[in-house]
Design an enzyme around this catalytic site. Sequence first.
Site, short mmCIF file in Angstrom:
data_model
loop_
_atom_site.label_atom_id
_atom_site.label_comp_id
_atom_site.label_asym_id
_atom_site.label_seq_id
_atom_site.Cartn_x
_atom_site.Cartn_y
_atom_site.Cartn_z
N HIS A 231 11.32 18.03 24.85
CA HIS A 231 11.14 19.09 25.96
C HIS A 231 12.33 19.46 26.38
O HIS A 231 12.76 18.88 27.35
CB HIS A 231 10.12 18.81 26.94
CG HIS A 231 8.68 18.66 26.54
ND1 HIS A 231 8.08 19.64 25.72
CD2 HIS A 231 7.94 17.66 26.54
CE1 HIS A 231 6.91 19.29 25.43
NE2 HIS A 231 6.67 18.10 26.07
N THR A 259 8.82 14.48 18.99
CA THR A 259 7.45 15.00 19.23
C THR A 259 7.57 16.21 20.27
O THR A 259 8.68 16.28 21.04
CB THR A 259 6.42 14.22 19.71
OG1 THR A 259 7.03 13.70 20.85
CG2 THR A 259 6.40 12.78 18.77
N GLU A 260 6.69 17.12 20.44
CA GLU A 260 6.41 18.23 21.47
C GLU A 260 7.84 19.05 21.60
O GLU A 260 8.26 19.09 22.87
CB GLU A 260 6.21 17.34 22.84
CG GLU A 260 4.95 16.25 22.72
CD GLU A 260 4.47 15.89 23.79
OE1 GLU A 260 4.80 16.21 25.14
OE2 GLU A 260 3.73 14.81 23.88
N LEU A 261 8.51 19.49 20.29
CA LEU A 261 9.73 20.17 20.60
C LEU A 261 9.53 21.48 21.12
O LEU A 261 8.63 22.26 20.62
CB LEU A 261 10.45 20.15 19.41
CG LEU A 261 11.57 20.98 19.12
CD1 LEU A 261 12.79 20.45 20.12
CD2 LEU A 261 12.22 21.18 17.62
#
Length: 370
Positions: A231, A259-261
């Site tokens: 993030h 993850t969660e880019l």
Amino acid sequence: MLRKSLTFILLIILFSAQKPKENGIKDLFKDSFHIGVAVNAQQVSGKEPKALAILTEHFNSLSSENGLKWALVHPKPEVYDFGFGDAYVALGEKMGAFTIGHCLVWHQQIPNWVFEDESGNMLNKDGLISKMEDHIETVAGRYKGKIQGWDVVNEAFNEDGSFRESKWYNIAGKDFIKAAFRKAHEVDPDAELYYNDYNVWKSSKRKGILELAKEMKSEGIRVDAIGMQGHYMLGGPSLEEIEQGIIEIAEAGFKVVITELDVDVLPRPNNAQGADLNINFANSPEYNPFVNGISPEAEAKLAQRYGDLFQLFQKHKDKISRVTLWGLHDGRSWLNNFPVRGRTNYPLPFDRDLKLKEDVFAKLKEVSEQ
């Protein structure tokens, strides 16, 4: 002779029509790492009609955005809801995707009854761990062999590397993390197991995470990779800070998964708390500047940021096994509501019409050809 030539041409046309497209983001990095995306209930159920074609063309890995979190999949003590999970796994199988379960244990989106006995009193350590293990056995067991990797524990550390004082930790200490990984491996020995957290680029937080991960490994507890939530913002963290995190995780003996880019293009207010402030900030041109569309300058910065990030990931493809975007398109991004609700954000490679942003793709293509 003419008939043979026509037949040959028809065969070429038929073969070309059957040949799969290779112009998606996943194809750019097919020799480097999986390209994943988090999907929601609308996309999994087919209620977002354009989604399937984009998922199939551009991604070879899936993550469950919310549907497998405890509050949704296990809302009451004896009640499980596998509607999302079953459809999600079916989608993964249809795509031939490397499918991730997110997440088995977290301090948010979890009902209070998890931590209480039948009388409403706080459970002791053994009681809580037993309840957690039953949940993992039921959920991970249902998808054994169908979900290839699990975010076993999510966000259990503070920024200074100390343990987050969640109800999990206050009752069971760090042993709840160890027990969760043990149980997940017992339930599905072939699934990859991840610890996942945000701001892993911060050295203090990373130190605490890696100390526990190495401790677990020394005790024979399987931990395959550390999930570095991506993030990010346009101006930070720096590539050097992210790179140092990737290197240290690999040197500690673990794979890295990004993850969660996503990339927040909006300015963030400091110390914005409370509903009234949120409304004011959402309506403020200073903090919500792109209500009617992102500016060309910000759009160019977004493309460059994605290009720079993927160039870094490509540099360390020997350490990184997966890069996963947190959401399919701008309209579904959680950043429209964080840290202020009601803003219009543009953090992903696909816009609100589910169209691939050409300048972002061009930067990714440029990286893949280097």
